[in-house]
Design an enzyme around this catalytic site. Structure first.
Site, PDB file in Angstrom:
ATOM      1  NE  ARG A  85     -11.859  -0.191  -3.868  1.00 36.29           N
ATOM      2  CZ  ARG A  85     -12.511  -0.938  -5.026  1.00 36.29           C
ATOM      3  NH1 ARG A  85     -12.430  -0.691  -5.954  1.00 36.29           N
ATOM      4  NH2 ARG A  85     -11.185  -2.495  -4.862  1.00 36.29           N
ATOM      5  CD  GLN A  99      -8.178  -9.198  -6.942  1.00 38.84           C
ATOM      6  OE1 GLN A  99      -9.472  -8.392  -7.399  1.00 38.84           O
ATOM      7  NE2 GLN A  99      -7.836  -9.904  -8.356  1.00 38.84           N
ATOM      8  CG  HIS A 103      -6.841  -4.105  -4.213  1.00 38.94           C
ATOM      9  ND1 HIS A 103      -7.970  -4.897  -3.331  1.00 38.94           N
ATOM     10  CD2 HIS A 103      -7.158  -4.316  -5.222  1.00 38.94           C
ATOM     11  CE1 HIS A 103      -9.050  -4.974  -3.577  1.00 38.94           C
ATOM     12  NE2 HIS A 103      -9.348  -4.861  -5.377  1.00 38.94           N
ATOM     13  CB  CYS A 110      -8.010  -7.621  -9.872  1.00 37.55           C
ATOM     14  SG  CYS A 110      -6.826  -5.382 -10.657  1.00 37.55           S
ATOM     15  NE  ARG A 163     -11.423  -9.724  -4.268  1.00 38.32           N
ATOM     16  CZ  ARG A 163     -11.759  -8.176  -4.284  1.00 38.32           C
ATOM     17  NH1 ARG A 163     -11.374  -7.582  -5.680  1.00 38.32           N
ATOM     18  NH2 ARG A 163     -11.217  -7.398  -2.922  1.00 38.32           N
ATOM     19  CG  ASP A 179      -4.619  -3.828 -12.577  1.00 39.38           C
ATOM     20  OD1 ASP A 179      -6.408  -3.149 -12.779  1.00 39.38           O
ATOM     21  OD2 ASP A 179      -4.537  -2.992 -11.724  1.00 39.38           O
TER      22      ASP A 179
HETATM   23  N1   CP Z   1     -10.618  -5.886  -8.468  1.00 46.00           N
HETATM   24  C1   CP Z   1     -11.280  -5.331  -7.606  1.00 46.00           C
HETATM   25  O1   CP Z   1     -11.203  -4.927  -6.918  1.00 46.00           O
HETATM   26  O2   CP Z   1     -12.593  -4.573  -8.440  1.00 46.00           O
HETATM   27  P1   CP Z   1     -13.794  -3.437  -8.338  1.00 46.00           P
HETATM   28  O3   CP Z   1     -13.331  -2.080  -8.328  1.00 46.00           O
HETATM   29  O4   CP Z   1     -15.252  -3.870  -8.477  1.00 46.00           O
HETATM   30  O5   CP Z   1     -13.626  -4.091  -6.474  1.00 46.00           O
HETATM   31  N1  NVA Z   2      -5.337  -0.601 -10.156  1.00 40.48           N
HETATM   32  C1  NVA Z   2      -6.955  -0.722 -10.311  1.00 40.48           C
HETATM   33  C2  NVA Z   2      -7.161  -2.108  -9.088  1.00 40.48           C
HETATM   34  C3  NVA Z   2      -8.567  -1.705  -9.190  1.00 40.48           C
HETATM   35  C4  NVA Z   2      -9.341  -2.883  -8.282  1.00 40.48           C
HETATM   36  C5  NVA Z   2      -6.849   0.876  -9.495  1.00 40.48           C
HETATM   37  O1  NVA Z   2      -6.357   0.829  -8.138  1.00 40.48           O
HETATM   38  O2  NVA Z   2      -8.066   1.451  -9.718  1.00 40.48           O
END
Ligand code: CP
Ligand code: NVA
Length: 321
Positions: A108, A138, A135, A270, A297, A230
């Site tokens: 990540r 997701q 992502h 998400c 997930r 989101d």
């Molecule tokens: N939706 C998602 O990726 O959540 P987290 O940021 O908690 O991993």
């Molecule tokens: N768009 C958000 C998604 C988190 C799962 C971010 O990038 O923070």
């Protein structure tokens, strides 16, 4: 049935419609075997997953860590203060070391280029656990949730109301490749990435999807089966909070907006949810499937890890996509 062993899972761009369906079929299969039938299935004994996290996470971390464990493998969580990545050691060098010790890497990151570097420098598969552009994990969970709820994907009409961010990028790619229609409402200035829109239009032409961009949330939601949003402030954009809250005025998903939707609409997000993008009445209401989406997930990331390390032959028939 094609083998995905050794591939990276960096973006759905590089996955064919049949390969996406194969991952969803496996996720469904694992869910039936391991959740419903309580089968102990541990094909990944002796395998390990390195999990690099430059940002916080609840779902991505817990789904991958517990999912790897459930499949018999081991996972190693590496937060920003645990490893040298990008600070005291280059991404390239980190990739070379991790792939000599672990069988798969999940990351990540902020810039998507970090996923690309890990993928090109590592000899083991790299999974994108969220980057500024995509992502894909997701969206597999979202597709599984829609399939479970509606019994198919192909004829669904989706609506996105919010920011042109990483989540909608991956969702548009999935819609374009799986022949779904999506209407995307963003304020002007927050459109999805132009290059990704262009790729999606090419995928749509080939696979029958449809993508429509608008600045009007009502137009997006009109007769939609699923309304998806989101946060307006993604991780790393906190300094823009005040401006974004102003620019997204009128984009809240609330009981008035959802009146435009199809009778059978569902709400998806998400997560994590911030209070401004969706009202409590919708988020906690009877049409919300957000907890099922979050649970999925786990089954979907398990399918991804399994396929990148070992082929999987489903035992249950393929669901309708
Ligand atoms: N939706 C998602 O990726 O959540 P987290 O940021 O908690 O991993
Ligand atoms: N768009 C958000 C998604 C988190 C799962 C971010 O990038 O923070």
């Amino acid at each position: 049935y094609s083998s995905l062993v050794g591939r990276d899972f960096d973006s759905l761009k590089y996955y064919q419609p049949d390969e996406i369906k194969q991952l969803l079929w496996t996720a469904n299969d694992l869910k039936v075997r391991m959740k419903k039938d309580k089968e102990l299935y541990q094909p990944l004994v002796g395998k390990s997953l390195a999990m690099i996290f430059q940002k916080r996470s609840t779902r991505t971390r817990v789904s991958s860590e517990s999912g790897m464990n459930l499949l018999g493998g081991q996972s190693i969580f590496l937060g920003p203060d645990d490893v040298h990545i990008g600070v005291n050691e280059s991404i390239k060098d980190t990739a070379h070391v991790l792939c000599r010790m672990c069988d798969v890497i999940l990351a990540r990151v902020y810039g998507h280029d970090v996923v690309d570097t890990l993928a090109s420098e590592s000899s083991v598969p790299v999974i994108n656990g969220l980057s500024d552009l995509f992502h894909p994990l997701q969206i597999l969970a979202d597709l599984l949730t829609l399939q479970e709820h509606f019994g198919e994907l192909k004829n669904l009409k989706l609506a996105w109301v919010g920011d042109g961010n990483n989540i909608i990028h991956s969702l548009m790619i999935a819609c374009a490749k799986l022949g779904m229609e999506i209407r995307v409402a963003t304020p002007s200035g927050y459109l999805p990435d132009t290059g990704i829109i262009n790729s999606c239009n090419k995928f749509s032409a080939k696979h029958g999807g449809k993508i429509h961009l608008t600045n009007d949330p009502k137009e997006a939601v009109y007769r939609a089966n699923a309304i998806i949003t989101d946060t307006w402030i993604s991780m790393g954009q906190e300094e823009e909070s005040a401006k974004r809250l102003k620019d997204f005025d009128g984009y809240e998903v609330n009981s008035k907006l959802v009146k435009e939707a199809a009778a059978d609409w569902v709400f998806m997000h998400c997560l994590p949810r911030h209070k401004e993008e969706v009202s409590d009445s919708v988020f906690y209401g009877k049409n919300s499937v957000v907890w099922q989406e979050a649970e999925n997930r786990k089954w979907t990331v398990m399918a991804v890890i399994h396929h990148l390390l070992k082929d999987y032959q489903p035992v249950h028939p393929q669901p309708n996509f």
